[in-house]
Motif scaffolding. Structure first.
Motif, PDB file in Angstrom:
ATOM      1  N   GLU A  49       3.842   7.407   0.573  1.00 52.22           N
ATOM      2  CA  GLU A  49       4.973   6.568   0.187  1.00 52.22           C
ATOM      3  C   GLU A  49       4.485   5.532  -0.809  1.00 52.22           C
ATOM      4  O   GLU A  49       3.458   4.893  -0.591  1.00 52.22           O
ATOM      5  N   ARG A  75       5.618   2.083  -2.431  1.00 53.54           N
ATOM      6  CA  ARG A  75       6.538   0.954  -2.274  1.00 53.54           C
ATOM      7  C   ARG A  75       6.317  -0.052  -3.396  1.00 53.54           C
ATOM      8  O   ARG A  75       5.244  -0.628  -3.511  1.00 53.54           O
ATOM      9  N   SER A  76       7.355  -0.276  -4.167  1.00 56.18           N
ATOM     10  CA  SER A  76       7.286  -1.233  -5.253  1.00 56.18           C
ATOM     11  C   SER A  76       7.206  -2.646  -4.690  1.00 56.18           C
ATOM     12  O   SER A  76       7.854  -2.968  -3.691  1.00 56.18           O
ATOM     13  N   GLY A 135      11.978  -2.704  -4.629  1.00 53.23           N
ATOM     14  CA  GLY A 135      12.740  -1.525  -5.024  1.00 53.23           C
ATOM     15  C   GLY A 135      12.649  -0.423  -3.977  1.00 53.23           C
ATOM     16  O   GLY A 135      12.108  -0.604  -2.894  1.00 53.23           O
ATOM     17  N   SER A 136      13.150   0.718  -4.326  1.00 53.99           N
ATOM     18  CA  SER A 136      13.191   1.832  -3.392  1.00 53.99           C
ATOM     19  C   SER A 136      11.789   2.373  -3.090  1.00 53.99           C
ATOM     20  O   SER A 136      10.846   2.176  -3.842  1.00 53.99           O
ATOM     21  N   VAL A 137      11.695   3.071  -1.973  1.00 51.23           N
ATOM     22  CA  VAL A 137      10.454   3.718  -1.571  1.00 51.23           C
ATOM     23  C   VAL A 137      10.496   5.143  -2.107  1.00 51.23           C
ATOM     24  O   VAL A 137      11.488   5.849  -1.964  1.00 51.23           O
ATOM     25  N   ARG A 138       9.421   5.540  -2.738  1.00 47.60           N
ATOM     26  CA  ARG A 138       9.337   6.887  -3.305  1.00 47.60           C
ATOM     27  C   ARG A 138       8.319   7.687  -2.508  1.00 47.60           C
ATOM     28  O   ARG A 138       7.225   7.214  -2.234  1.00 47.60           O
ATOM     29  N   LYS A 139       8.687   8.916  -2.140  1.00 48.94           N
ATOM     30  CA  LYS A 139       7.780   9.796  -1.416  1.00 48.94           C
ATOM     31  C   LYS A 139       7.241  10.841  -2.376  1.00 48.94           C
ATOM     32  O   LYS A 139       8.005  11.434  -3.131  1.00 48.94           O
TER      33      LYS A 139
END
Length: 133
Positions: free
Chosen positions: A41, A43-44, A48-52
């Motif tokens: 994951e 995390r910005s 912001g949103s969490v990117r996987k």
């Protein structure tokens, strides 16, 4: 005359050797090669949103804003705990990413550049969460 030729040969050979060296150095990215593969994951820091993402080589963390682009990369720094890579994606922008390793499953990322014709800059934390989905 022989001394002049030897000097000229050395002067011409040295830049060629210096240009060839980075290509060899870029083959292995020491720190990225040690990261644990699997699902991560990102995390910005700005909330912001969490990117996987699925990390198979560690290099997936370099071009987070140009994930599907074929880009030319130049390794600026390559050590056991830090990597900095500058890349250019022809017709699609460029970026410079610095990754600092805290452990085999946790890294800090700073990246900036141009994507989609607009500037970007972000800091993030990436952490391994398990297997790839």
């Amino acid at each position: 005359m022989a001394r002049t030729r030897a000097f000229l040969f050395a002067a011409l050979a040295t830049p060629a050797a210096l240009l060839a060296a980075p290509v060899v150095a870029q083959a292995s990215l020491t720190m990225l090669d040690t990261l644990t593969h699997g699902g991560w994951e990102v995390r910005s820091r700005d909330g912001g949103s969490v990117r996987k993402i699925c990390v198979r080589t560690g290099r997936e963390l370099i071009q987070l804003r140009h994930p599907d682009s074929t880009c030319n990369r130049f390794v600026v720094e390559n050590s056991a705990n830090e990597t900095t890579v500058q890349y250019t994606c022809r017709g699609n922008g460029y970026g410079r990413t610095h990754i600092r390793k805290e452990s085999d499953t946790l890294v800090q990322i700073d990246s900036q550049g141009i994507a989609g014709g607009k500037p970007f800059q972000f800091t993030a934390e990436a952490r391994r969460t398990g297997g790839c989905d």
